[in-house]
Enzyme design. Structure first.
Site, PDB file in Angstrom:
ATOM      1  N   GLY A  80      -8.078   5.561 -31.606  1.00 50.71           N
ATOM      2  CA  GLY A  80      -9.134   5.920 -30.656  1.00 50.71           C
ATOM      3  C   GLY A  80      -8.833   5.507 -29.229  1.00 50.71           C
ATOM      4  CG  LEU A 108      -9.243   9.953 -28.663  1.00 44.13           C
ATOM      5  CD1 LEU A 108      -9.881  11.278 -29.083  1.00 44.13           C
ATOM      6  CD2 LEU A 108      -8.091   9.593 -29.582  1.00 44.13           C
ATOM      7  CG  HIS A 109      -4.006   8.082 -24.125  1.00 41.94           C
ATOM      8  ND1 HIS A 109      -2.926   8.792 -24.598  1.00 41.94           N
ATOM      9  CD2 HIS A 109      -3.903   6.843 -24.675  1.00 41.94           C
ATOM     10  CE1 HIS A 109      -2.195   8.016 -25.369  1.00 41.94           C
ATOM     11  NE2 HIS A 109      -2.763   6.827 -25.453  1.00 41.94           N
ATOM     12  CG  HIS A 168      -4.493   9.374 -28.659  1.00 42.52           C
ATOM     13  ND1 HIS A 168      -5.010   8.564 -27.673  1.00 42.52           N
ATOM     14  CD2 HIS A 168      -3.963   8.534 -29.580  1.00 42.52           C
ATOM     15  CE1 HIS A 168      -4.805   7.297 -27.984  1.00 42.52           C
ATOM     16  NE2 HIS A 168      -4.169   7.237 -29.138  1.00 42.52           N
ATOM     17  CD  GLN A 205      10.761   9.062 -29.869  1.00 46.51           C
ATOM     18  OE1 GLN A 205      10.715   9.693 -30.925  1.00 46.51           O
ATOM     19  NE2 GLN A 205      11.676   8.148 -29.630  1.00 46.51           N
ATOM     20  CE  LYS A 206       3.449   3.391 -25.388  1.00 50.73           C
ATOM     21  NZ  LYS A 206       2.487   2.748 -26.218  1.00 50.73           N
ATOM     22  CB  VAL A 246       1.909  12.128 -22.929  1.00 49.72           C
ATOM     23  CG1 VAL A 246       1.196  12.661 -21.689  1.00 49.72           C
ATOM     24  CG2 VAL A 246       2.041  13.217 -23.987  1.00 49.72           C
ATOM     25  NE  ARG A 293      -2.585  -3.346 -27.783  1.00 50.77           N
ATOM     26  CZ  ARG A 293      -2.199  -2.911 -28.993  1.00 50.77           C
ATOM     27  NH1 ARG A 293      -1.331  -1.921 -29.095  1.00 50.77           N
ATOM     28  NH2 ARG A 293      -2.674  -3.463 -30.092  1.00 50.77           N
TER      29      ARG A 293
HETATM   30  P1  AMP Z   1      -2.679   4.717 -31.319  1.00 49.89           P
HETATM   31  O1  AMP Z   1      -4.090   5.184 -31.144  1.00 49.89           O
HETATM   32  O2  AMP Z   1      -2.157   3.947 -30.153  1.00 49.89           O
HETATM   33  O3  AMP Z   1      -2.433   4.072 -32.657  1.00 49.89           O
HETATM   34  O4  AMP Z   1      -1.789   6.031 -31.339  1.00 49.89           O
HETATM   35  C1  AMP Z   1      -2.071   7.093 -32.219  1.00 49.89           C
HETATM   36  C2  AMP Z   1      -0.939   8.087 -32.168  1.00 49.89           C
HETATM   37  O5  AMP Z   1      -0.779   8.558 -30.822  1.00 49.89           O
HETATM   38  C3  AMP Z   1       0.408   7.469 -32.550  1.00 49.89           C
HETATM   39  O6  AMP Z   1       1.151   8.419 -33.309  1.00 49.89           O
HETATM   40  C4  AMP Z   1       1.045   7.215 -31.225  1.00 49.89           C
HETATM   41  O7  AMP Z   1       2.464   7.192 -31.253  1.00 49.89           O
HETATM   42  C5  AMP Z   1       0.546   8.392 -30.415  1.00 49.89           C
HETATM   43  N1  AMP Z   1       0.635   8.086 -28.982  1.00 49.89           N
HETATM   44  C6  AMP Z   1       0.151   6.997 -28.337  1.00 49.89           C
HETATM   45  N2  AMP Z   1       0.480   7.037 -27.034  1.00 49.89           N
HETATM   46  C7  AMP Z   1       1.201   8.174 -26.845  1.00 49.89           C
HETATM   47  C8  AMP Z   1       1.843   8.782 -25.715  1.00 49.89           C
HETATM   48  N3  AMP Z   1       1.808   8.222 -24.515  1.00 49.89           N
HETATM   49  N4  AMP Z   1       2.493   9.947 -25.919  1.00 49.89           N
HETATM   50  C9  AMP Z   1       2.548  10.520 -27.152  1.00 49.89           C
HETATM   51  N5  AMP Z   1       1.964  10.005 -28.244  1.00 49.89           N
HETATM   52  C10 AMP Z   1       1.300   8.851 -28.105  1.00 49.89           C
END
Ligand code: AMP
Length: 283
Positions: free
Chosen positions: A31, A33-34, A37, A149-150, A177, A188
């Site tokens: 969550g 979200l940006h 996501h 990929q992040k 991204v 974060r």
């Molecule tokens: P998180 O909510 O941080 O657990 O991320 C959820 C999904 O979004 C994971 O597969 C992350 O790798 C992906 N994600 C997070 N930040 C980015 C970003 N800047 N670009 C692409 N995917 C992202």
């Protein structure tokens, strides 16, 4: 968009969809979200008939001194953004729905792979990640799941879990991204103060510097890592935890860097821990 907060409720929607032959594409998130996501959602829409997004801040993957309690949350905003971008089903369960019996007695452990890179600094992290991903895959039963990929090591381990444990799910990876100045988008990033935000941009600059040296012909992993390290060392606000150049299958440092080698790092800036990585062969 349907919103479901229990496994039972979710199954009631997804079982008939699957029976009709719909291809479920799944985007797991924590969550806040940006755009990172949301590009996973775009990708999921291209590869499935029904896009399911989960929002679950998984307690099992946070260490005792990590930011579970303060992890940013805004469900109303997330829900509006997810709907706007075309998510069909939003799954946002409480922890006691996912972990009905409390802390699980049986978990997924990545062994050696889970102790490298991130795993060295976050003991137990990937056990928490893989356990919840395995559970979510069993709950959602997607044909395809999309990751960013992040979180490079997470991508490697989830793919490997599916191969080793025969999850019938295709894993797709979407490029990182970034902000216009290069900082990788992350939930974060909201923790960063103005000064810290200026330091944070050095992480992607360091990785780009290594990649430029690679493009100029440097193939020695130590020299490439050193080039990145020099950029980071110039900013005293950056407390580097690791920077390593690794093979994407073994997570070991190769003899010579190749296009598919990944340079990956983690650093603390003030109270915030950030990660980033780049492929050597990406332009
Ligand atoms: P998180 O909510 O941080 O657990 O991320 C959820 C999904 O979004 C994971 O597969 C992350 O790798 C992906 N994600 C997070 N930040 C980015 C970003 N800047 N670009 C692409 N995917 C992202």
């Amino acid at each position: 968009m349907h919103t479901e907060t229990t496994k039972r409720g979710l199954r009631r929607i997804l079982d008939p969809a699957r029976a009709e032959g719909k291809r479920i594409a799944f985007v797991p998130t924590m969550g806040f979200l940006h755009e990172g996501h949301l590009q996973l959602v775009d990708h999921a829409k291209r590869h499935g008939d029904l896009v399911v997004m989960s929002i679950f801040v998984n307690p099992l993957q946070f260490g005792p001194t990590e930011d579970l309690a303060t992890y940013p949350r805004d469900f109303k905003r997330d829900s509006a953004i997810a709907q706007q971008r075309g998510v069909d089903v939003l799954f946002a369960p409480p922890a006691d729905d996912i972990y009905e019996l409390g802390r699980p007695a049986i978990t997924v452990v990545a062994n050696e792979f889970g102790r490298k890179l991130e795993g060295h600094f976050r003991p137990g992290h990937f056990e928490g990640v893989l356990t919840v991903v395995a559970k979510l895959f069993n709950i959602v039963q997607p044909a395809v799941a999309v990751f960013g990929q992040k979180d490079f090591q997470q991508c490697v381990l989830v793919k490997r879990m599916c191969a080793d444990l025969d999850f019938p799910c295709e894993i797709m990876i979407v490029p990182t991204v970034r902000e216009p100045d290069g900082l990788a988008l992350s939930s974060r990033n909201v923790y960063l103060g103005v000064k810290e935000r200026q330091s944070a941009v050095q992480l992607s600059r360091a990785l780009r510097t290594a990649r430029e040296r690679y493009a100029q012909g440097e193939r020695d992993p130590r020299k490439l890592v050193e080039a990145a390290r020099a950029v980071l060392a110039a900013d005293p606000a950056i407390q580097l935890q690791y920077v390593e150049l690794v093979d994407p299958l073994t997570l070991n440092t190769p003899e010579a860097a190749r296009d598919d080698s990944v340079i990956s790092l983690a650093a603390r800036i003030g109270g915030t821990r950030l990660i980033d990585n780049m492929l050597m062969g990406d332009a």
